[in-house]
Design an enzyme around this catalytic site. Sequence first.
Site, PDB file in Angstrom:
ATOM      1  N   ARG A  64       0.853  -1.183   0.000  1.00  0.00           N
ATOM      2  CA  ARG A  64       0.000   0.000   0.000  1.00  0.00           C
ATOM      3  C   ARG A  64       0.894   1.241   0.000  1.00  0.00           C
ATOM      4  O   ARG A  64       2.103   1.150   0.081  1.00  0.00           O
ATOM      5  CB  ARG A  64      -0.915   0.011   1.227  1.00  0.00           C
ATOM      6  CG  ARG A  64      -0.183  -0.351   2.504  1.00  0.00           C
ATOM      7  CD  ARG A  64      -0.824   0.143   3.755  1.00  0.00           C
ATOM      8  NE  ARG A  64      -0.779   1.600   3.842  1.00  0.00           N
ATOM      9  CZ  ARG A  64       0.303   2.290   4.204  1.00  0.00           C
ATOM     10  NH1 ARG A  64       1.439   1.670   4.482  1.00  0.00           N
ATOM     11  NH2 ARG A  64       0.251   3.603   4.273  1.00  0.00           N
ATOM     12  N   GLY A  65       0.244   2.407  -0.097  1.00  0.00           N
ATOM     13  CA  GLY A  65       0.981   3.659  -0.117  1.00  0.00           C
ATOM     14  C   GLY A  65       1.214   4.101  -1.544  1.00  0.00           C
ATOM     15  O   GLY A  65       1.715   3.329  -2.373  1.00  0.00           O
ATOM     16  N   ALA A  66       0.854   5.348  -1.836  1.00  0.00           N
ATOM     17  CA  ALA A  66       0.822   5.808  -3.226  1.00  0.00           C
ATOM     18  C   ALA A  66       2.111   5.555  -4.009  1.00  0.00           C
ATOM     19  O   ALA A  66       2.079   4.908  -5.067  1.00  0.00           O
ATOM     20  CB  ALA A  66       0.443   7.289  -3.269  1.00  0.00           C
ATOM     21  N   ARG A  98      -6.907  -0.353  -7.342  1.00  0.00           N
ATOM     22  CA  ARG A  98      -7.384   0.608  -6.342  1.00  0.00           C
ATOM     23  C   ARG A  98      -7.623   1.921  -7.069  1.00  0.00           C
ATOM     24  O   ARG A  98      -6.693   2.475  -7.669  1.00  0.00           O
ATOM     25  CB  ARG A  98      -6.392   0.786  -5.196  1.00  0.00           C
ATOM     26  CG  ARG A  98      -6.218  -0.449  -4.324  1.00  0.00           C
ATOM     27  CD  ARG A  98      -5.535  -0.120  -3.010  1.00  0.00           C
ATOM     28  NE  ARG A  98      -6.430   0.614  -2.115  1.00  0.00           N
ATOM     29  CZ  ARG A  98      -6.013   1.184  -0.971  1.00  0.00           C
ATOM     30  NH1 ARG A  98      -4.749   1.125  -0.616  1.00  0.00           N
ATOM     31  NH2 ARG A  98      -6.881   1.829  -0.212  1.00  0.00           N
ATOM     32  N   GLN A 212      -3.229   1.916  10.377  1.00  0.00           N
ATOM     33  CA  GLN A 212      -1.915   2.021   9.726  1.00  0.00           C
ATOM     34  C   GLN A 212      -0.941   2.863  10.540  1.00  0.00           C
ATOM     35  O   GLN A 212       0.264   2.671  10.470  1.00  0.00           O
ATOM     36  CB  GLN A 212      -2.059   2.601   8.317  1.00  0.00           C
ATOM     37  CG  GLN A 212      -2.787   1.691   7.338  1.00  0.00           C
ATOM     38  CD  GLN A 212      -4.240   2.089   7.182  1.00  0.00           C
ATOM     39  OE1 GLN A 212      -4.867   2.554   8.127  1.00  0.00           O
ATOM     40  NE2 GLN A 212      -4.775   1.917   5.990  1.00  0.00           N
ATOM     41  N   ASP A 253      -2.633  10.479  -1.797  1.00  0.00           N
ATOM     42  CA  ASP A 253      -2.856   9.409  -2.764  1.00  0.00           C
ATOM     43  C   ASP A 253      -3.215   9.959  -4.139  1.00  0.00           C
ATOM     44  O   ASP A 253      -3.018   9.287  -5.137  1.00  0.00           O
ATOM     45  CB  ASP A 253      -3.959   8.476  -2.273  1.00  0.00           C
ATOM     46  CG  ASP A 253      -3.471   7.575  -1.151  1.00  0.00           C
ATOM     47  OD1 ASP A 253      -3.090   6.427  -1.440  1.00  0.00           O
ATOM     48  OD2 ASP A 253      -3.449   8.023  -0.002  1.00  0.00           O
ATOM     49  N   ASN A 263      -6.350  11.883   0.635  1.00  0.00           N
ATOM     50  CA  ASN A 263      -5.447  11.123   1.493  1.00  0.00           C
ATOM     51  C   ASN A 263      -6.291  10.258   2.426  1.00  0.00           C
ATOM     52  O   ASN A 263      -7.527  10.336   2.429  1.00  0.00           O
ATOM     53  CB  ASN A 263      -4.540  12.067   2.293  1.00  0.00           C
ATOM     54  CG  ASN A 263      -3.393  11.322   2.965  1.00  0.00           C
ATOM     55  OD1 ASN A 263      -2.643  10.611   2.296  1.00  0.00           O
ATOM     56  ND2 ASN A 263      -3.255  11.468   4.271  1.00  0.00           N
ATOM     57  N   LYS A 264      -5.631   9.428   3.207  1.00  0.00           N
ATOM     58  CA  LYS A 264      -6.329   8.512   4.100  1.00  0.00           C
ATOM     59  C   LYS A 264      -7.416   9.238   4.888  1.00  0.00           C
ATOM     60  O   LYS A 264      -7.194  10.337   5.393  1.00  0.00           O
ATOM     61  CB  LYS A 264      -5.326   7.868   5.058  1.00  0.00           C
ATOM     62  CG  LYS A 264      -5.919   6.888   6.045  1.00  0.00           C
ATOM     63  CD  LYS A 264      -6.691   5.769   5.378  1.00  0.00           C
ATOM     64  CE  LYS A 264      -5.837   4.948   4.450  1.00  0.00           C
ATOM     65  NZ  LYS A 264      -6.598   3.897   3.757  1.00  0.00           N
TER      66      LYS A 264
END
Length: 380
Positions: A64-66, A98, A212, A253, A263-264
Amino acid sequence: MADPYAPVAADAPSSQVPALRWDEPPEGPVLVLLDQTRLPAEEVELVCTDVPALVGAIRTLAVRGAPLLGIAGAYGVALAAVRGFDVEDAAQTLAHARPTAVNLAYGVRRALAAYRSAMAGGGDLGAAAGAALAEARLLHRQDAESSARMASAGLALLDELLPGGNHRILTHCNTGALVSGGEGTAFAVALAAHRAGRLQRLWVDETRPLLQGARLTAYEAARNGMAYTLLTDSAAGSLFAAGEVDAVLIGADRIAADGSVANKVGSYPLAVLARYHHVPFVVVAPTTTIDPDTQDGASIEVEQRAAQEVTEFAVPPAAGAEAGAGVPVAPLGTQAYNPAFDVTPPELVTALVTEDGALSPVTGSGIADLCARSRQATMG
């Protein structure tokens, strides 16, 4: 035949287990991922031999993570090419694994373009596969370099905004080496402040519902010997009110053409709190996260995730539970609103830090200039 998605124990020391690596065992090339769903309880690697396995890892947030998703997407195209699968179909599947993270499709496009170019130039399948892999490796190196430049630019900005050091930084989700080819985005800035002796405290939001922050950012902060404190997302307001936060640092993201930041989920409330309490709210992301084709925040597709992530509490794998098992925390049949991201408008963003420096204020024209400079640098 062995399960291509079977976990294997990571045999490297904890400080050296990379989030993602390409490997070429006798059985054939594979993409190896550090399974982030099992952290911090245990460091376990997933071996992906095909694109379906990689897509599964992406959707379950094992990777995960852009920025890292972009790298994974590029390596995924190379994996399909090297193993003789349908590259075009693999690229299409990967790019849509995603929807919000723009870097994923970016990485896929880069490796696919290299593959197509080699084929159009008269190369055979082996040469085209090699071209895709070379492009993935190049993107991996470039992201590591971007991470280092963002850390430097971000620390310079913090010192400008907050003279004297002793920064107390609040961060959300995870933005360190687990999301990058280097040391990360927002976390890399905090880490640079720590190494320079100018970080007093890193406040780490738990980042519900998948934690996270608690599982991953605290894990990275501990490994780096940083002074950090974990808090529930709902406690951030009282922390601001007590005057304990000097700056907020988050990743992104997707950044729209007008400077809106996806973003999250939980990032937007922090931006509102920061504005009310006159605290800088800084977004740290590579220029690859900017999507000039997405006009504004309302145009960003926000991923909606399964209700059980909210209605159940996941049991750590180390406790003996099967993957995906959870303890119900809401009545059976409860509906849940579970967006993976929220969108912060540009007027709430103090500055955007990229590998090309800091942009403040964040405006559509400034974003366009950043993209133009980035294209020129790439062409040069």
